[in-house]
Scaffold this active site. Sequence first.
Site, short mmCIF file in Angstrom:
data_model
loop_
_atom_site.label_atom_id
_atom_site.label_comp_id
_atom_site.label_asym_id
_atom_site.label_seq_id
_atom_site.Cartn_x
_atom_site.Cartn_y
_atom_site.Cartn_z
N LEU A 190 -28.77 -22.63 15.07
CA LEU A 190 -28.93 -21.92 16.34
C LEU A 190 -30.03 -22.68 17.07
O LEU A 190 -31.11 -22.87 16.52
CB LEU A 190 -29.33 -20.47 16.09
CG LEU A 190 -29.45 -19.57 17.33
CD1 LEU A 190 -29.22 -18.12 16.93
CD2 LEU A 190 -30.78 -19.69 18.03
N GLU A 191 -29.74 -23.12 18.28
CA GLU A 191 -30.74 -23.91 19.01
C GLU A 191 -31.03 -23.31 20.37
O GLU A 191 -30.12 -22.84 21.07
CB GLU A 191 -30.24 -25.35 19.23
CG GLU A 191 -30.57 -26.28 18.07
CD GLU A 191 -30.34 -27.75 18.38
OE1 GLU A 191 -30.71 -28.56 17.51
OE2 GLU A 191 -29.80 -28.10 19.45
N HIS B 242 -16.05 -33.58 18.49
CA HIS B 242 -16.75 -32.33 18.20
C HIS B 242 -18.22 -32.52 17.86
O HIS B 242 -18.98 -31.57 17.86
CB HIS B 242 -16.05 -31.55 17.10
CG HIS B 242 -16.43 -31.93 15.71
ND1 HIS B 242 -16.34 -33.22 15.22
CD2 HIS B 242 -16.89 -31.19 14.67
CE1 HIS B 242 -16.73 -33.24 13.96
NE2 HIS B 242 -17.07 -32.04 13.60
N HIS C 17 -13.70 -25.82 16.61
CA HIS C 17 -13.23 -27.19 16.37
C HIS C 17 -12.55 -27.39 15.00
O HIS C 17 -12.32 -28.53 14.60
CB HIS C 17 -14.35 -28.23 16.62
CG HIS C 17 -15.67 -27.90 15.97
ND1 HIS C 17 -16.83 -27.79 16.68
CD2 HIS C 17 -15.99 -27.66 14.70
CE1 HIS C 17 -17.83 -27.51 15.86
NE2 HIS C 17 -17.33 -27.42 14.65
N GLY D 258 -24.96 -31.62 18.78
CA GLY D 258 -25.60 -32.79 18.17
C GLY D 258 -26.07 -32.43 16.78
O GLY D 258 -25.76 -31.37 16.25
#
Lengths: 140, 476
Positions: B205-206, B399, B324, B374
């Site tokens: 979680l960013e 993805h 994805h 990323g």
Amino acid sequence: MSQTGWEHFYHMADIGIRGRGRNLSEAFEQTALALTAVITEPELIQAQQAVDVSCSAPDHELLLVDWLNAIIFEMATRKMLFSRYQVNLQDHQLTGRAWGEKIDVSRHQPTVEIKGATYTELKVAQHADGSWLSQCVVDV
Amino acid sequence: MDLNLLNHVAEYTWRIEPHGDMRVPAILYADEPLMRDMDEKVYEQSCNVAMLPGIVQAAYAMPDAHWGYGFPIGGVAAFDPEQGGVISAGGVGFDISCGVRTLLTGLRKPDVENSKHALADGLFRDVPAGVGSTGHIHLNHAGMNAMLKGGAQWAVEQGFGLPEDLQRIEEHGCMSGADSGKVSDRAKKRQRDEMGTLGSGNHYLEVQYVAAVYDAKIANAYGLQEGDVVVSIHCGSRGLGHQIGTEFLKSMAITAGQHDIRLPDRELACAPINSEVGQAYLGAMRAGINCALANRQIITHLTRQVFAQVIPEAKLQLLYDVSHNTCKQEIHEIDGVKRELFVHRKGATRAFGPDHPDVPEPLRRVGQPVIIGGSMGTASYILAGTQQSEQQAYSSACHGAGRAMSRHQAKRQWRGRALIDELAERGILILSPSLRGVAEEAPGAYKDVSAVVEAADKAGLARKVVRLHPMVCIKG
């Protein structure tokens, strides 16, 4: 690696686990130790509690994957890690026992949970000297 | 990869002509440096996929393709059930419907900078992450089946998130055709305590900010401007999906012979879509998709609660949620004829272009957001689907970055503590229950996501819209 032992082998995204043993049961036990070592150092896990698993499959290769997936299931649902394994094989029926303890995040520093054992690089083979090798890639 | 094995048909397009048992060609999208670095196994696995019954047009590989199990990760392949087409558990992957959702916050970077530590601590405390973690919700039998049927819609009904979130999720947050009866008790047991958990590995979680805008018009339509703060959540269907994948891989391997499917490798285990196993997997896999959608919805709710405590003026609105790892039944036009196909995307993101009916109204005119996560401490991107992509790989794009080195190598090269300190100096807070896990996810262990995104953009798979930089990363 001697007749008995485990190692990891290269896979770019995931990780390969390999065990060797004087017989097939021992190779399966060692491969399971290699599985544990993906998550943490097996020496950090105390063999306090035993869990029994059993599985069956039409051939050795599918049986290896089933055995590893049975351990993955027990790790995931019991929130445990295992450091000692015992495998008994009869035809294509496996009964096994794993000893371990509840995950202690600060002490075990677990790197990653394992999603499943795959059929990639799946191999169960006997060498000329009678020893066995069993391996596959696990998805993390 | 040995480029002599491929036909270089356009700057970003490489083709493997059908040979041996291949029914169709394989088409790979990347620039030359990415192709050179690409694993030889991608070549082999793309050829293998092209041999499967009922495959339509080609087996495709995205610019971030790497060695998977059976299908390459970054692989796309569509099958026609009317032509004996198959469905493959390996073509979806163990983490069914793993994906990313991005939330707008209405905040600017300076609004968050001073509260960054409190925000990071709150998110780390309240969003369960890492090996052995359990969620706050424990589902009984009926609750589990309702969740598997309802997905994010179920989660919203339970009070997790807002009804308007659903419009910004693929399938409006609920995959139809899910059959909880085809999900084993073991899979359900594995999920019992894992709702609303991030998991481990490359899941995160960013809190991020928009560092660059490449297409102002589309960015504007997405509600993104340079300096805006967003939150991205990357995770999947947790133990339930893993167990479904495990069990169906076995049943597909065992029954392949009965369906006269000759597998070049066991790991390609698959079943005809119109078979008992194929239909059972489809029902279970769709339930797995709902589990992933519900999971990300619950985590969204937890995230909103933390923001409400730390920065009350924040207003977290869902930009989009895209998976994805899926197999979706879609209509595609092949040689002027509309056909219903089962499109596998394993480590590939659906990327519907402008005017596609499945893209929600406010976004439809510019195309679907394609969220490219990323690795820890590096940039992420948001792209937009293009009309051109429809012709190239069934509207699919890359993805993520893909690993450049194995976990084992990474663990030997980096130490978790040193990495955390180094990233903190660059203004990126990393919080994780496991230092060893952090070392394995070192930014240097991944390929350059920018090169992958650039290739996807240039190849026409999706259009680059914004680049996101991390501020806080909660790592499993």
